[in-house]
Design a protein around this motif. Structure first.
Motif, PDB file in Angstrom:
ATOM      1  N   THR A 418       0.800  -1.230   0.000  1.00 57.48           N
ATOM      2  CA  THR A 418       0.000   0.000   0.000  1.00 57.48           C
ATOM      3  C   THR A 418       0.825   1.270   0.000  1.00 57.48           C
ATOM      4  O   THR A 418       0.355   2.296  -0.473  1.00 57.48           O
ATOM      5  N   GLY A 419       2.031   1.220   0.553  1.00 54.69           N
ATOM      6  CA  GLY A 419       2.740   2.492   0.611  1.00 54.69           C
ATOM      7  C   GLY A 419       4.159   2.400   1.113  1.00 54.69           C
ATOM      8  O   GLY A 419       4.663   1.315   1.441  1.00 54.69           O
ATOM      9  N   THR A 420       4.793   3.560   1.180  1.00 55.19           N
ATOM     10  CA  THR A 420       6.196   3.659   1.566  1.00 55.19           C
ATOM     11  C   THR A 420       6.329   4.148   3.016  1.00 55.19           C
ATOM     12  O   THR A 420       5.425   4.792   3.550  1.00 55.19           O
ATOM     13  N   GLY A 421       7.487   3.851   3.597  1.00 58.00           N
ATOM     14  CA  GLY A 421       7.681   4.128   5.014  1.00 58.00           C
ATOM     15  C   GLY A 421       8.568   5.324   5.328  1.00 58.00           C
ATOM     16  O   GLY A 421       9.098   5.419   6.433  1.00 58.00           O
ATOM     17  N   TYR A 422       8.709   6.253   4.365  1.00 59.48           N
ATOM     18  CA  TYR A 422       9.650   7.362   4.580  1.00 59.48           C
ATOM     19  C   TYR A 422       9.362   8.171   5.840  1.00 59.48           C
ATOM     20  O   TYR A 422      10.246   8.771   6.416  1.00 59.48           O
ATOM     21  N   PHE A 423       8.097   8.227   6.234  1.00 53.41           N
ATOM     22  CA  PHE A 423       7.749   9.022   7.412  1.00 53.41           C
ATOM     23  C   PHE A 423       7.585   8.136   8.656  1.00 53.41           C
ATOM     24  O   PHE A 423       7.024   8.566   9.654  1.00 53.41           O
ATOM     25  N   ASP A 424       8.056   6.913   8.564  1.00 49.57           N
ATOM     26  CA  ASP A 424       7.912   5.976   9.677  1.00 49.57           C
ATOM     27  C   ASP A 424       9.260   5.532  10.220  1.00 49.57           C
ATOM     28  O   ASP A 424       9.381   4.452  10.793  1.00 49.57           O
ATOM     29  N   MET A 425      10.271   6.367  10.037  1.00 49.14           N
ATOM     30  CA  MET A 425      11.612   5.923  10.397  1.00 49.14           C
ATOM     31  C   MET A 425      11.802   5.812  11.905  1.00 49.14           C
ATOM     32  O   MET A 425      12.676   5.076  12.360  1.00 49.14           O
ATOM     33  N   THR A 426      11.005   6.506  12.691  1.00 51.17           N
ATOM     34  CA  THR A 426      11.136   6.325  14.145  1.00 51.17           C
ATOM     35  C   THR A 426      10.730   4.905  14.528  1.00 51.17           C
ATOM     36  O   THR A 426      11.302   4.322  15.440  1.00 51.17           O
ATOM     37  N   HIS A 432      15.266  -1.301  15.119  1.00 50.39           N
ATOM     38  CA  HIS A 432      16.722  -1.505  15.081  1.00 50.39           C
ATOM     39  C   HIS A 432      17.352  -1.482  16.465  1.00 50.39           C
ATOM     40  O   HIS A 432      18.322  -2.178  16.729  1.00 50.39           O
ATOM     41  N   GLU A 433      16.825  -0.616  17.316  1.00 44.16           N
ATOM     42  CA  GLU A 433      17.412  -0.437  18.646  1.00 44.16           C
ATOM     43  C   GLU A 433      16.935  -1.501  19.625  1.00 44.16           C
ATOM     44  O   GLU A 433      17.298  -1.469  20.806  1.00 44.16           O
ATOM     45  N   GLY A 434      16.065  -2.397  19.148  1.00 47.43           N
ATOM     46  CA  GLY A 434      15.563  -3.450  20.034  1.00 47.43           C
ATOM     47  C   GLY A 434      14.559  -2.947  21.063  1.00 47.43           C
ATOM     48  O   GLY A 434      14.289  -3.607  22.068  1.00 47.43           O
ATOM     49  N   ARG A 435      14.014  -1.749  20.834  1.00 47.87           N
ATOM     50  CA  ARG A 435      13.040  -1.196  21.781  1.00 47.87           C
ATOM     51  C   ARG A 435      11.619  -1.640  21.461  1.00 47.87           C
ATOM     52  O   ARG A 435      10.686  -1.360  22.194  1.00 47.87           O
TER      53      ARG A 435
ATOM     54  N   TYR B 169      24.046  13.717  10.584  1.00 49.41           N
ATOM     55  CA  TYR B 169      23.758  12.486  11.334  1.00 49.41           C
ATOM     56  C   TYR B 169      22.802  12.793  12.477  1.00 49.41           C
ATOM     57  O   TYR B 169      21.868  12.040  12.737  1.00 49.41           O
ATOM     58  N   GLU B 170      23.066  13.912  13.130  1.00 46.00           N
ATOM     59  CA  GLU B 170      22.225  14.252  14.283  1.00 46.00           C
ATOM     60  C   GLU B 170      20.905  14.889  13.861  1.00 46.00           C
ATOM     61  O   GLU B 170      19.862  14.638  14.453  1.00 46.00           O
ATOM     62  N   GLN B 171      20.943  15.707  12.811  1.00 48.71           N
ATOM     63  CA  GLN B 171      19.726  16.421  12.418  1.00 48.71           C
ATOM     64  C   GLN B 171      18.859  15.613  11.454  1.00 48.71           C
ATOM     65  O   GLN B 171      17.692  15.934  11.257  1.00 48.71           O
ATOM     66  N   LYS B 172      19.432  14.616  10.825  1.00 51.03           N
ATOM     67  CA  LYS B 172      18.654  13.811   9.868  1.00 51.03           C
ATOM     68  C   LYS B 172      18.649  12.343  10.278  1.00 51.03           C
ATOM     69  O   LYS B 172      19.112  11.476   9.522  1.00 51.03           O
ATOM     70  N   PRO B 173      18.124  12.055  11.466  1.00 49.40           N
ATOM     71  CA  PRO B 173      18.162  10.664  11.943  1.00 49.40           C
ATOM     72  C   PRO B 173      17.389   9.716  11.036  1.00 49.40           C
ATOM     73  O   PRO B 173      17.667   8.522  11.002  1.00 49.40           O
ATOM     74  N   PHE B 174      16.442  10.233  10.265  1.00 45.28           N
ATOM     75  CA  PHE B 174      15.621   9.354   9.431  1.00 45.28           C
ATOM     76  C   PHE B 174      16.422   8.805   8.253  1.00 45.28           C
ATOM     77  O   PHE B 174      16.313   7.639   7.896  1.00 45.28           O
ATOM     78  N   ARG B 175      17.234   9.662   7.653  1.00 45.89           N
ATOM     79  CA  ARG B 175      18.098   9.212   6.558  1.00 45.89           C
ATOM     80  C   ARG B 175      19.042   8.136   7.053  1.00 45.89           C
ATOM     81  O   ARG B 175      19.272   7.131   6.395  1.00 45.89           O
ATOM     82  N   ARG B 176      19.600   8.391   8.227  1.00 51.75           N
ATOM     83  CA  ARG B 176      20.521   7.430   8.834  1.00 51.75           C
ATOM     84  C   ARG B 176      19.801   6.093   9.019  1.00 51.75           C
ATOM     85  O   ARG B 176      20.338   5.029   8.728  1.00 51.75           O
TER      86      ARG B 176
END
Lengths: 457, 457
Positions: A418-426, A432-435, B169-176
């Motif tokens: 359905t879509g892309t995750g560009y705005f879901d990086m948190t 990734h951080e295992g949280r 790196y710090e200001q663009k955490p999403f790209r990272r």
């Protein structure tokens, strides 16, 4: 890998974009139950609806008979800007999984809204414009629907008022900014602009809002202003109708190569994507012309199909909207704050609910860590960074493909991306951080919400 | 709007994806000047280069004669995942501008890296893999190139070490985070992992880094580790070669409808997109077969073509990389911190520099508030949310279309839409909030940087 007759992507030509939406209700023996007036508990009339929705959309909402509905030329023109969307043969994923299954996905993320939501947004905005309205109101959580509607309104020169859940407004400033690029006004909800907003702010100082509250604000503004109507991105029959372009295109592309899917898979929150993807296939199934396994995939933390009740319930948390008969967890059910994977709606499209109740489709619930695992596996070989919502379908498709690996069956699987995750990086970051962990509501919890369902005869 | 013979989007079929790259250098009478060894100031030999770059890429870098270079099948397969990219007729923009001009754009943003960078990333990663290397190193600022390289390496199972300017790196955490999805290791630069990083950290405690420093770190790691090579996303001849797929596809699509552009416009930072877009058109021009106006668009705050010197200069701020003859502002020139619009490189591709010096193309510099104005105007009618970099080309295309409106000329304009702006919303926000302004370096400033250019005979 390249020596195959079926290309990586099957594009239709512009002239093959559907010119009619397909209304699956016309082929349903058991029609979806009507929406009820929340006061009288009687079926909502066209007149009652028309204070909230545009007239043409009311007609579409109530039309259980017309099989094909003409797509107005203006909407077709807009579709041409980002459709037909590609149907992709997932050769790289198949190779990675070493499965004999053939996997296809219909990718709806190739537009700035980043999802399929635009298919219905332009239709709803168009009918508002045609009716001479000044604008529309809506709510948005994560912001995909709000973005899609902003784009559609900007194209048509229509005002767009978006009430965005305050916590998302603050945590997702980028989504808000995209909507502003398209000229929408974005108000954090609860706001001080509406009665219900002021009331909630007074009762719960410092609240960060909820989707239910944002809906109530958007509806209030629409109802109080005769030049505005309220629009909604999922659940409703009209939305599934518009989204049938997904399935019609997918089927047309597969038909070109005489491919018939054995299994069709889609993620399900309110049901707009799944309902659209399966529409023409379900039609064949209802008419006895073909058979398909159809699987809805939902989050284990918000399992309306697999653990909800099929009953009348409010569409919103504020209980001001009409009642719909659907699989529901109860209108004040909210998935755990830890849940990052979208698809948070407590209910489900009445059309899909009826089809599920009639045994015409299956449903599975998947846990979010497994969903992100599938998302990342997919991204690394297929390139596309999927939205968490879409990744539910990826999870189920991979699971089915792995079953084929075990049995050696060469099944053909079609799923909706359905879509892309560009705005879901948190969300990806917390994975990734295992949280990230998996929260599954207990039977007791679900029973306590179910006990509060409205009693309708 | 729809009653036209040319569709909104001209897609080529998979079999029409170019199978050879076009090397414009073969048709240049005046070849680009060779890279020089920074120590001896003598032309860099293949042997010297091969410690930094893969052998096959060294050969491509030095090859000024072969007109067409076969694209390896594995790269062609990867291209099929996201190419051919659409060539779009900007009907909606034309209507909005009320111009008689016909506007086309080649959209390279329909892939997860969000830009054309993937075209060269996969090629560079492929040759590294073929050479039996374990991985590659690179630097990234905003992160488009790093993302593209991560995707390519993930596809090929190659290790990818990205040095990302610490402030980004710090200001663009999403790209990272996107790079992490693709399995890359992303290190904020200056790091404590390299000699140069430790030196810079010691000399400038608390520094937030620079592209020049990140390059130096990435090169150091590549040079010290025989299983790794360094790769770069722009400027180099090899990169322009790979990017020729953009122009070859655009030309093939236009040829289908017998459309010949009068004006070809591209944004220019290091020159990778512009060089790729114009390649086959410039070839015709060089061979005297056709004529085109070709316009490079650069930011007024980083005006290497329009206000720089055509001279030998270092490719990096740290002055450890080879010297290139190019239009340059001086290797320690850094555009104002207020500059949000990308294209921050101090120099320019040697190929494009030579073509510009020979009068074969023009250049304009545009101010960033005008760039974002064009970006928003474009987004609202064409749907796509453009990257700030790409929006430089949009600005110039709109300006040319408006000139046509004045004169009544029906010119055909082709421009390169290199990517999407999903990760640039802070820049859009500063534009919306009125915090964005235009900084143009003074003649005195530029002269002070130019005075420090290395003296090469």
């Amino acid at each position: 890998m390249a020596e195959t007759k079926i290309p990586y992507k099957i594009y239709l030509s512009e002239s093959e974009i559907p010119q009619k939406w397909y209304n699956v209700r016309a082929d349903m023996k058991n029609k979806p139950a009507p929406l009820l007036n929340p006061g009288t508990h009687k079926p909502l009339t066209a007149e009652e609806m028309s204070g909230i929705f545009c007239s043409e959309l009311v007609a579409q909402e109530l039309d259980n008979e017309t099989r094909f509905i003409e797509i107005p030329k203006e909407i077709q023109d807009f579709y041409k800007m980002y459709r037909p969307s590609p149907l992709v043969r997932a050769y790289c994923l198949e190779e990675k999984l070493q499965t004999p299954a053939k996997i296809y996905y219909k990718f709806e993320g190739n537009n700035t809204s980043g999802s399929h939501k635009l298919n219905s947004a332009i239709a709803q905005a168009y009918y508002a414009k045609k009716q001479g309205l000044k604008g529309v109101t809506t709510e948005t959580g994560a912001g995909q629907w709000g973005t899609a509607l902003s784009m559609a309104c900007s194209y048509l020169g229509l005002d767009c008022k978006v009430y965005m859940v305050k916590v998302s407004y603050e945590q997702k400033p980028f989504r808000r900014e995209v909507m502003r690029v398209y000229g929408a006004s974005v108000t954090p909800s609860p706001s001080m602009e509406t009665e219900i907003g002021r009331k909630i702010n007074a009762e719960h100082p410092g609240t960060t809002g909820s989707l239910g509250c944002a809906i109530s604000e958007a509806v209030e503004v629409a109802v109080k202003n005769p030049d505005y109507r309220y629009v909604l991105g999922s659940v409703l029959n009209q939305v599934l109708l518009h989204q049938s372009v997904i399935g019609l295109e997918a089927k047309a592309a597969l038909d070109k190569y005489n491919v018939k899917p054995d299994i069709i898979i889609g993620c399900a929150g309110g049901g707009s994507n799944l309902g659209g993807l399966i529409a023409p296939f379900m039609g064949e199934k209802l008419r006895g012309e073909a058979d398909y396994r159809i699987i809805a995939v939902e989050p284990a933390s918000c399992p309306s199909f697999t653990r909800g009740k099929f009953a009348y319930d409010f569409c919103d948390t504020g209980m001001v909207c009409p009642l719909a008969k659907m699989y529901t967890l109860g209108s004040d059910f909210i998935p755990s704050a830890n849940h990052a994977g979208g698809l948070r709606y407590h209910g489900m499209s009445p059309v899909l609910s009826q089809l599920y109740a009639d045994g015409l489709m299956e449903a599975v619930a998947v846990e979010q860590t497994k969903v992100f695992e599938a998302a990342e596996e997919f991204a690394r070989v297929e390139g596309i960074l999927p939205a968490p919502e879409s990744s539910h379908a990826i999870r189920a498709a991979i699971d089915e493909a792995l079953k084929c690996k075990e049995t050696g069956e060469e099944k053909t699987i079609l799923f909706g991306l359905t879509g892309t995750g560009y705005f879901d990086m948190t969300a990806y970051e917390s994975y990734h951080e295992g949280r990230m962990n998996d929260y599954i509501p207990t039977d007791e919890e679900l029973a306590s919400y179910a006990a509060k369902l409205p009693k309708i005869d």
